[in-house]
Design a protein around this motif. Structure first.
Motif, PDB file in Angstrom:
ATOM      1  N   GLU A 329      46.466  42.766  51.283  1.00  0.00           N
ATOM      2  CA  GLU A 329      45.599  42.282  50.196  1.00  0.00           C
ATOM      3  C   GLU A 329      45.346  43.381  49.164  1.00  0.00           C
ATOM      4  O   GLU A 329      45.165  43.086  47.976  1.00  0.00           O
ATOM      5  N   THR A 333      45.438  43.469  45.100  1.00  0.00           N
ATOM      6  CA  THR A 333      44.250  43.950  44.391  1.00  0.00           C
ATOM      7  C   THR A 333      44.636  44.713  43.139  1.00  0.00           C
ATOM      8  O   THR A 333      44.071  44.500  42.052  1.00  0.00           O
ATOM      9  N   ASN A 336      46.681  42.882  40.491  1.00  0.00           N
ATOM     10  CA  ASN A 336      45.737  42.077  39.721  1.00  0.00           C
ATOM     11  C   ASN A 336      45.129  42.845  38.560  1.00  0.00           C
ATOM     12  O   ASN A 336      44.604  42.255  37.621  1.00  0.00           O
ATOM     13  N   SER A 359      39.332  42.591  47.910  1.00  0.00           N
ATOM     14  CA  SER A 359      39.246  41.403  47.060  1.00  0.00           C
ATOM     15  C   SER A 359      37.935  41.366  46.286  1.00  0.00           C
ATOM     16  O   SER A 359      37.881  40.854  45.157  1.00  0.00           O
ATOM     17  N   CYS A 363      38.488  41.001  42.284  1.00  0.00           N
ATOM     18  CA  CYS A 363      37.991  39.863  41.518  1.00  0.00           C
ATOM     19  C   CYS A 363      36.905  40.278  40.535  1.00  0.00           C
ATOM     20  O   CYS A 363      36.810  39.708  39.437  1.00  0.00           O
ATOM     21  N   THR A 439      34.597  36.502  48.341  1.00  0.00           N
ATOM     22  CA  THR A 439      35.891  36.419  47.673  1.00  0.00           C
ATOM     23  C   THR A 439      36.972  36.074  48.678  1.00  0.00           C
ATOM     24  O   THR A 439      36.925  36.509  49.824  1.00  0.00           O
ATOM     25  N   GLN A 442      42.799  38.575  49.072  1.00  0.00           N
ATOM     26  CA  GLN A 442      43.445  38.767  47.778  1.00  0.00           C
ATOM     27  C   GLN A 442      44.952  38.537  47.848  1.00  0.00           C
ATOM     28  O   GLN A 442      45.757  39.459  47.870  1.00  0.00           O
TER      29      GLN A 442
END
Length: 636
Positions: A329, A333, A336, A359, A363, A439, A442
């Protein structure tokens, strides 16, 4: 304490029944406020067969001891951590699991669960304990040493404020045992970041706010050491079942080559999270990874080889090292936030050392960067940071500020992406990803119908279970008659999700990691159940296994029900971006939203709960032997 009279004798002063194989026989109760340490006997055998261990046994204790109307950072919040009977036997793949439960700081009203593998759970059992119950809060920082030689709370002021790596190295050296295992928090936990983690054995994490609850109790770390081993009912049968289990997961074994070429889990279906969930297309995100040196770091006696270390071999961080677990994840992250290649691995090591759930940061920071791009968030609120995609200095500085709650933006990121969206207001509320204030893991789940259902009905940011396949597990086709399912149509996916959720819960309750479970091939589930029976001396069937996993699911929703959760929050309290049609790539235009709320309603109906409240029906409680929780059942 609970008003349930049955619970008064849950930990008997003297056990009257056989202690099944696989268990050490003791739970350690720790009162951080007074410093009192108490050994408790495990429950009697009928209760152990009902609750097994892990999340379910821990949930039952938490439901009976935790006051209802408190804040997660109240000293009355309780952490309950449990292993299971196959944890630490050494004869099953993934027999490593320990699961902690508590009131979630991320959502403030649902069950928090931090489950971890590696070696910590096995070392706790080697010290003579099956679990830990932590109450109260210390006036000054402490760590808990749990050894076969002694158990004591020790001063942690010298490691308070330090990162995960420094803390683990320091406390291992202090213990005098190089094979001692440490689970600790970093600055994020100390500063009560809502989704701070516990990190153990360098490569493993227990997320969903466990680190924050530990920080509120001034509990910096657990140190576990011992040489004891659980008694086994039938060692030869256990070895045979474990070999079959290992054969079932052999196709999923990780290789060094994969770590040198893969962009992470999303590669399996061809989509990753980019630019605050606004792009999914994999390009050259893996560039430079093939120049690295990778060392696989298996969990205790597990052949799947998920965790790994890296020495970066190219780019501006050449020579830096990182320590990672299985899920990847943390790679999504930083995709993103506009990064690629070894910059991603460098930043992933930084976030792990600070102890922030990835995550939560992905986010929140992703929303901030999009708001900067669109002129909604300006320099007057970023304290000089230019939030441009791929700006490493900005991302790393913001990581530090979040972990220490410094500046307006760092402090609100510590609270969560939902809080940042509300503070920004306007259109920014539509750009956020969250689930009930927590969250999702991710990854770019949005193309995968069953995985999306799993994320939505989970407890709000905790590592969810479930997400089944197009056909039933081979071992359960005597009772599961559906499939094959269409990945682009909703029919049947709730049943697929639920049966997988029950199996994976059961895997964790016995003390095994569901990453070391492959329920699809023949013998994938049966070998796991046979290993449990050979360990304990029980004769658990596949149907009983599924019911035991179901108990954990039901108690999870009872916990939320007590604190105001209803099932409708699963589709109503979700960041809008998470339910948007996929913006690009081969899944462009797909969204689960067109089938909501019906899919969620159906999931609760088939699992014996009311579709809109999530409360279990009385006949569900009776069937599972949970009628003592009838106060929280659906009345009509």
């Amino acid at each position: 304490m609970s008003a349930n009279s049955d619970y008064a004798d849950f930990f008997p002063s003297r056990r009257q029944t056989r202690l099944p194989g696989g268990y050490m026989g003791k739970i350690l109760r720790v009162d951080m406020s007074t410093g009192n340490l108490t050994d408790l006997n495990l429950p009697e055998e009928p209760l152990l067969r009902k609750y097994w261990g892990g999340q379910l046994l821990a949930e039952y204790v938490l439901l009976n001891e935790l006051p209802i109307e408190i804040d997660p950072y109240d000293s009355r919040n309780i952490i309950v951590g449990m292993t299971g009977p196959v944890t630490g036997t050494g004869f099953t793949p993934g027999g490593t699991k320990m699961c902690f439960v508590y009131l979630s700081p991320a959502t403030r009203y649902t069950l928090g669960r931090g489950a971890t593998s590696g070696y910590f759970g096995t070392s706790l059992k080697a010290a003579g304990y099956d679990g830990i119950i932590v109450t109260g809060a210390a006036p000054t920082p402490k760590y808990l040493y749990i050894g076969e030689d002694k158990v004591e709370l020790r001063d942690a002021s010298h490691v308070w404020g330090k990162g995960i790596r420094h803390t683990e190295d320091t406390l291992r050296q202090e213990s005098g045992h190089q094979d001692a295992r440490i689970g600790c928090i970093g600055p994020a936990g100390e500063n009560l970041i809502r989704a701070a983690m516990l990190v153990n054995d360098y490569n493993h994490t227990a997320a969903h706010g466990l680190g924050a609850v530990m920080g509120s109790k001034k509990l910096k770390a657990f140190v576990a050491w011992g040489t004891k081993r659980p008694r086994l009912h039938d060692k030869l049968r256990l070895i045979e079942a474990g070999m079959r289990w290992a054969k079932a997961i052999a196709p999923r074994k990780t290789t060094v080559k994969k770590r040198l070429t893969s962009v992470g889990h999303g590669e399996d279906w061809g989509a990753i999270t980019k630019l605050n969930w606004r792009s999914t297309i994999i390009t050259d995100e893996a560039k430079g990874l093939d120049q690295n040196r990778v060392t696989l770091r298996p969990c205790f006696q597990c052949p799947r080889m998920c965790p790994w270390d890296v020495e970066i071999g190219e780019g501006r961080f050449k020579g830096k090292v990182g320590h990672f677990n299985a899920g990847s994840e943390w790679m999504d992250t930083f995709y993103n936030l506009g990064f690629k290649g070894n910059d991603v691995l460098y930043l992933s090591e930084r976030i792990n050392d600070l102890g922030i759930e990835c995550s939560h940061y992905a986010c929140g920071a992703g929303l901030a960067f999009e708001a900067w791009e669109k002129g909604v968030l300006g320099p007057e609120r970023t304290d000089g940071l230019e939030l441009e995609w791929g700006n490493l200095e900005a991302v790393e500085t913001l990581l530090e500020r979040c972990a220490r709650r410094e500046t307006w933006l760092g402090n609100i990121l510590a609270e969560g992406p939902k809080e940042l969206a509300e503070a920004l207001g306007g259109e920014a509320k539509n750009w956020v990803v969250h689930t009930k204030g927590g969250t999702p893991a991710q990854h770019e789940w949005r193309p995968l119908l069953s995985q999306m259902l799993r994320e939505l009905v989970a407890s709000g940011g905790m590592k969810p279970q479930g997400a089944g396949g197009a056909e039933p597990p081979a071992d359960l086709r005597y009772r599961e008659k559906w499939g094959p399912l269409d990945p682009n149509a909703p029919d049947g996916w709730t049943s697929s999700h639920l049966i997988t959720e029950q199996i994976r819960q059961a895997c964790g309750l016995m003390g095994a990691c569901w990453f070391a479970l492959n329920e699809k091939p023949p013998d994938g589930v049966q070998s796991m159940v046979d290993a449990l029976n050979a360990t304990t001396g029980w004769d658990v069937s596949l149907d009983e296994t599924i019911d035991t996993g179901h108990r954990a699911i039901i108690l999870q929703s009872v916990f939320g029900t007590q604190r105001g959760w209803i099932a409708e929050h699963d589709w109503q309290d979700v960041g809008p971006r998470f339910l948007e049609p996929i913006p690009d790539g081969k899944y462009q235009g797909f969204t689960i939203a067109k089938w909501l709320p019906d899919l969620i309603y159906e999931y609760y109906r088939i699992s014996g709960r009311h579709e809109k409240t999530g409360r279990p029906y009385m006949d569900t409680l009776l069937r599972l032997g949970l009628e003592e929780f009838q106060e929280w059942c659906q009345k009509d």
